[in-house]
Structures are given as structure tokens and as C-alpha cells.
Design an enzyme around this catalytic site. Structure first.
Site, PDB file in Angstrom:
ATOM      1  N   ASP A  95      -1.462   4.072 -24.900  1.00 47.31           N
ATOM      2  CA  ASP A  95      -2.922   4.226 -24.903  1.00 47.31           C
ATOM      3  C   ASP A  95      -3.287   5.208 -23.797  1.00 47.31           C
ATOM      4  O   ASP A  95      -2.959   4.987 -22.633  1.00 47.31           O
ATOM      5  CB  ASP A  95      -3.611   2.888 -24.633  1.00 47.31           C
ATOM      6  CG  ASP A  95      -3.367   1.876 -25.744  1.00 47.31           C
ATOM      7  OD1 ASP A  95      -2.978   2.304 -26.853  1.00 47.31           O
ATOM      8  OD2 ASP A  95      -3.541   0.665 -25.494  1.00 47.31           O
ATOM      9  N   VAL A  96      -4.000   6.251 -24.175  1.00 49.58           N
ATOM     10  CA  VAL A  96      -4.225   7.344 -23.224  1.00 49.58           C
ATOM     11  C   VAL A  96      -5.712   7.508 -22.913  1.00 49.58           C
ATOM     12  O   VAL A  96      -6.558   7.463 -23.802  1.00 49.58           O
ATOM     13  CB  VAL A  96      -3.683   8.670 -23.806  1.00 49.58           C
ATOM     14  CG1 VAL A  96      -3.902   9.814 -22.830  1.00 49.58           C
ATOM     15  CG2 VAL A  96      -2.219   8.522 -24.173  1.00 49.58           C
TER      16      VAL A  96
END
Lengths: 384, 255
Positions: B132-133
């Protein structure tokens, strides 16, 4: 129902499975009389009907010219509501389509709605009922042995319509009801639609009784509903020479509408509810209503209708599949569902309700005082 | 990447018993019952589904095993599950209940050995590395864990390489800032990560229209995942489960 008192209308196929049915001297039932009266007073065909529709459309466009929409329509993916959407666009109106998802949508119904809003370029608003809550409410109505298992959905739809009307400032709902094909409706086959007092009493006694998000009215809103409601409703198909065949042809061609076979078979639950539950448990055969409408307007003969009623409501192997599916989805074992099917029926009157509260002594006094005050304050002709 | 082998995957979020949809990992809105959604996606001939429990890790709960077994039992297509998986035994239990792949996001950072352990027993194809960025205040992409709530300091490309080295078979790459926004995928991110690792990358977060899916594939992703696009319709975000027909997908992704 004892066979000694069994009686069927001499004109249609309605019978004493409607406990309130009344026959005249010729043996013709009250539903036939009401149907003919409704057609004579509410249906406008041909140029007359079209003229009224266009006048109504102009009026809505003027009234709502500052709003994002001219009217609200309910959509289910079924024939009637899809045709209403088509007709409303044909009249040049800007409708907002509203859909209530109660967790039983079939893929065909969902696809029909998607195709329809795309083909007609209509905005859609949906409300998804929390399934765990709704499941508990449906289970409660079934455990209570009531015929009104679909009443909570109807209640939620009404509630959502008010909310949407308030949110967008558009209080006109154009509906797909019509008096020609929808008649012969016994009140006792389903009741309490607006009465959340009833729904919550059933849920309290046979479910968990806990409701966080289920859309419902409160008592003052219920009173307001009784006195005309929050929204204005117009059954536009009464002005459109409506026939199912005509509507089908139109929506199949223009909207890519797909048939799911059988009126009100848009979900497995509705199919099972009408074709299995109501018939086997209560001896309520909703086909009688529809067939009686058709007899009443001369589309089929009484003998043809009686022959149809001899047939099963739908494929019996599929009925068995549906029994399993419904039991599983609602968290019943087959044995529990079978026990529900075998239990003696209960009725609206067996439960507490707002209707009962209104008819009770306490509210009776309030009503008398209210009428007295109103009677003194205003001339009788001004009452609405 | 040959166009018509690209996969288009609905990504569905679980919270408690229900299905929800978020925007930038926030404001979870109830959108229905997962079993009903699975039935609809079955009929819509979807090839693969991703289910992520968005609260399991943050509330310190185990994966909702019974619910997942129910979902997997109902689904015609392979299911990838992520959320709250912290041990080998949990993963084993998920596979036993019919799940095909397990996604590890927080565990990928906190317990990287678990990736290897699961891959060794169940095969690399069974482990999906969830990355998850989020962009930090300097505009640099950084990997986040615990539902986007905790920074890791990892650059997503570095973390993706590490995941591939550990034996992950696939990367589920989600741009938190795009999720639920309809703005399209973070294509720079997709490009950078896809180019850096030998394993397939699933792009997620931001799909708002069908052409966005094609853009992700063109940027190097093997698959494009989307939530809002397959759940909502129109300006009022009306809940209406949908998925393009095969012919439409071929037209979109082919050639």
C-alpha cells in the site's frame, strides 16, 4: 377455510381466500366493481391520456426548473418500472432513478437497471439495506408466520423516497402502478406497509429487535403520510394505454431489457414468497389477482384463468431448489423452514401497531379533541 | 505483456459481516452482503476476486475464517484473501477453506519470514505481497502498513524487490491516494514497480472508467484491480454491481 363457506366470484376468479370479499346479488365480487369504477374514473386513453401526460410533464419542468431533476422514479429492473423510465424520458423529463437493494437482487435485475440508466442517460441513486439487519427482520416475519414478509422492503422504499425527495428538493414521484392490470387486491394479503410500529413489534418478538440503519418512518411521519404524505405520486401508466406486451417490446428494443420469466420473478425471494410461501401456507394465490384483472378487461376468459390456476405457480423442481436457497440465505435449516411452512398462520391484528394505536381509546380522544378544535377554528368546507 | 491475458479483478473490502467501499482507505460505506456480491460476480463471469478485511489488522483480529469459507464456498472463481494474516497456521486454514491466494501486507514488513514459509509449503503462486503506497509530504512514494495507518520507510520498489526475493508470487500494488477517487491508477508507480520485479503486478487504486484498466496494463501491470468501478454507477455512486462483458474486455485489452 372450510369448503362449506367457499365461494368464488361469478365474473372473475377471486374467492373467499380473501376474507374480506363481498358478493352482490349476482355473485359478482367487490373487486370487480372497484376495478370497473377505477378504470372509469382514473384511466385516460389515447389522445386524452397523452395530452394529460404532456401537460403534467410541462408542469413538472416548470416547477422544478431550478432543481437537478424534474421527478423521481423507482426502478427495480422489472417491466413496469423500466417502461416508466422510458416513458418519462420520452416526455422530455429529467428523472432521478431510485433503487432499493434488499440483498435479493438477481443478476438480470441488476443488469437491466444498468442497461436502462445507460441507454436513457439517467442518474441513479441507490440505498443498500444492511443485509444482516434485513435478514433478521425477514426471519422474524417468517418465524411469526405472517404473510407480510415483503412489507418491510416496501416500508424502506417509501422511507428512501421521502429522503431522496428532501435531499434533492423534488417531491414528485412518478410510479408504475396502474389500475388496469393491477386490481383485485385483497387488503389482508399484505398489510402494514407504512406501519413501522407493526414491523418493529414483529421484530421485537421474533427477531433480535435491534435496528441501527434499517430505513423507517417515525410516528409523526406516519401520521403525515396518512394525511397525504411527503411526496406527490402520479401513476403515469394510467394515461399511457399501458399493456405489458407493448412495454416489453419497447424496453427490449430500446433498453436491452432481458426477461427473467414471470411477473415479479425479479428475485428468487419474490418468486418463492409468492409461488410457494403465500400459496402453501396461507392459500393466498396472487395469480388470482392478475388473472382477474385480465378477465375484467376482457383479455382472457374465466375458463382460461381457471385452467391456469390448476397449473403449479412455477416449475416444481425449481420450487424445491428455491426452498433450499431461501433457507440457506436466511440462515434456517430446511427443517426449520419446513416447520415454519407447517405452523398456523398469524395476522396483522395479532401484533401491536401504530394503526392499532390510532384506533385505540387514547388516540381516539386526541382525535375527537382535534376535530372539535379544528371544527371551531375553520369552516367545514376548508378541511382537506 | 500480451493484452488478452491481462486479468481484470474486482477488489472487495470486508468490514464485519458486510462489504464496504472506502475513499483513500477512509469513510467506509456499506455496499452490501459479500455472499450476494459473489453470486452476482459469478453470474457476471468474473475470473478472480480479491477480498480484503480492512479491520482485521488494525483491530488485532484474526481473519474472519467462517465468513471467508462461506465466500469461497459460494464463489466459482479463485479468491485471494488479505487482512489480519499473521501466522502460517492462519494461512493454512485459509487455503483449507477454499482460498487460492493469501495477501500479506503488514506481515510482509513485520514478519517477512512468513512469506517464505507459506511459499515453501503452498507454492509461490499462493502468496501475494500487498504493498500500500502513499505519497509523503515531499511527494515521495512510501509503503504503508496497518491499513495505511503506519509508515514503514520502505520505498515501494525496494519493498517489491524484497517481496519477490522472499518468494511472493505476485504483488498487489495499491495507491492509497488514488483509491476510490476515480482519477486513474498511479501509472508512474505501476511502471516503476513492474519494471523492477520479475513477478506479476496487480495495479489497484483509482480506476474510474474502463480505459483506466488498459492504462495500467500498458504501464506494465499484469492485472488491474478495481473496487468502485465494479460496485458503483454514476454521479451519486449508486451501488450496482457490474463487470464488463467478455467481448467488451477483449475489445478493451486486445491488440
Amino acid at each position: 377455510m372450510s369448503n362449506l363457506s367457499y365461494r368464488v366470484c361469478t365474473r372473475c376468479v377471486m374467492d373467499t381466500t380473501d376474507p374480506d370479499i363481498v358478493f352482490d346479488a349476482d355473485g359478482v365480487c367487490n373487486h370487480c366493481h372497484e376495478h370497473l369504477h377505477a378504470i372509469a374514473t382514473q384511466v385516460h386513453s389515447g389522445q386524452d391520456g397523452r395530452g394529460r401526460l404532456e401537460a403534467m410533464a410541462e408542469d413538472l419542468k416548470r416547477r422544478y426548473r431550478d432543481k437537478p431533476y424534474d421527478c423521481i422514479i423507482g426502478v427495480s429492473g422489472g417491466v413496469d418500472s423500466s417502461y416508466v423510465a422510458w416513458l418519462v424520458k420520452d416526455l422530455g423529463l429529467r428523472p432521478l432513478a431510485v433503487h432499493l437493494d434488499n440483498g435479493w437482487n438477481s443478476v438480470i435485475a441488476v443488469r437491466n437497471i444498468a442497461n436502462m440508466i445507460e441507454a436513457l442517460d439517467i442518474d441513479l441513486y441507490t440505498h443498500v439495506i444492511d443485509w444482516e439487519e434485513y435478514k433478521d427482520i425477514q426471519r422474524a416475519f417468517l418465524k411469526a408466520s405472517l404473510p407480510d414478509v415483503e412489507v418491510p422492503t416496501d416500508h424502506a422504499i417509501n422511507t428512501i423516497m421521502f429522503k431522496v425527495a428532501a435531499k434533492f428538493g423534488v417531491r414528485t414521484v412518478l410510479r408504475g402502478g396502474n389500475v388496469v392490470t393491477e386490481s383485485h387486491h385483497p387488503a389482508r394479503w399484505s398489510q402494514g406497509h407504512l406501519d413501522y410500529g407493526y414491523i418493529s413489534d414483529v421484530h421485537r418478538k421474533f427477531g433480535s429487535g435491534k435496528v441501527d440503519t434499517f430505513p423507517h418512518l417515525n410516528f409523526p411521519q406516519f401520521l403525515k403520510m396518512f394525511r397525504g404524505g411527503f411526496v406527490e405520486t402520479i401513476d403515469i401508466l394510467n394515461f399511457a394505454d399501458y399493456s405489458r406486451e407493448k412495454a416489453l417490446a419497447r424496453i427490449e428494443t430500446d433498453l436491452g431489457w432481458e426477461d427473467y420469466g414471470g411477473k415479479h420473478h425479479e428475485s428468487v425471494f419474490t418468486r418463492w414468497f409468492q409461488g410457494v410461501y403465500l400459496l402453501r401456507k396461507f392459500d393466498f394465490d396472487k395469480r388470482k389477482m392478475h388473472l382477474s384483472s385480465l378477465i375484467s378487461t376482457g383479455e382472457i376468459t374465466r375458463d382460461q384463468a381457471r385452467a391456469k390456476l390448476q397449473q403449479p405457480t412455477y416449475d416444481e423442481a425449481l420450487q424445491e431448489e428455491d426452498n433450499d436457497f431461501v433457507a440457506k440465505k436466511l440462515g434456517f435449516t430446511r427443517a426449520e423452514l419446513d416447520a415454519i411452512m407447517a405452523a398456523p398462520p398469524a395476522h396483522f391484528e395479532d401484533f401491536d401497531s401504530w394503526t392499532r394505536r390510532l384506533d385505540g381509546p387514547a388516540f381516539g380522544m386526541v382525535k375527537r379533541v382535534y376535530r372539535m378544535v379544528r371544527g371551531k377554528a375553520q369552516p367545514p368546507s376548508a378541511s382537506s | 505483456m500480451i493484452g488478452n491475458s491481462a486479468r481484470i479483478i474486482p477488489c472487495l473490502l470486508l468490514r464485519g459481516e458486510g462489504l464496504v467501499k472506502t475513499v483513500k482507505f477512509r469513510n467506509a460505506k456499506y455496499v452490501g452482503d459479500p455472499i450476494n456480491a459473489v453470486r452476482l460476480f459469478n453470474d457476471l463471469e468474473v475470473d478472480e476476486l480479491i477480498f480484503l478485511d480492512i479491520e482485521a489488522t488494525t483491530k488485532g483480529r484474526e481473519p474472519p475464517f467462517e465468513r471467508i469459507a462461506e465466500i469461497a464456498g459460494e464463489a466459482f472463481m479463485p479468491i485471494c484473501y488479505g487482512g489480519g494474516v499473521t501466522s502460517f497456521d492462519q494461512a493454512a486454514r485459509l487455503f483449507k477453506s477454499g482460498v487460492e491466494k493469501v495477501a500479506l501486507t503488514t506481515a510482509l514488513v513485520d514478519n517477512p519470514g512468513l512469506v517464505r514459509e507459506i511459499a515453501d509449503t503452498f507454492g509461490e503462486q499462493a502468496v501475494v505481497a500487498g504493498i500500500d503506497v502513499k505519497k509523503d509530504w515531499l511527494g515521495k512514494s512510501r509503503a504503508m502498513v496497518r491499513g495505511g495507518g503506519r509508515k514503514t520507510g520502505y520505498d515501494p520498489v525496494a519493498l517489491a524487490k524484497r517481496a519477490a526475493d522472499l518468494g511472493a508470487g505476485e504483488i498487489l500494488l495499491t495507491a492509497i491516494d488514488r483509491e476510490g477517487t476515480y482519477q486513474g491508477y498511479d501509472l508512474e508507480l505501476v511502471k516503476a514497480v513492474s519494471a523492477a520485479v520479475p513477478i506479476p503486478v496487480i495495479a489497484c487504486g483509482g480506476a474510474g472508467e474502463l480505459p483506466h484498466l488498459r492504462q495500467a496494463i500498458d504501464a506494465g501491470a499484469s492485472a488491474a484491480a478495481a473496487g468502485s468501478l465494479f460496485i458503483y454507477k454514476g454521479p451519486h455512486r449508486a451501488v450496482l454491481v457490474n463487470y464488463p462483458r467478455r467481448a467488451r474486455l477483449r475489445e478493451l485489452l486486445g491488440a
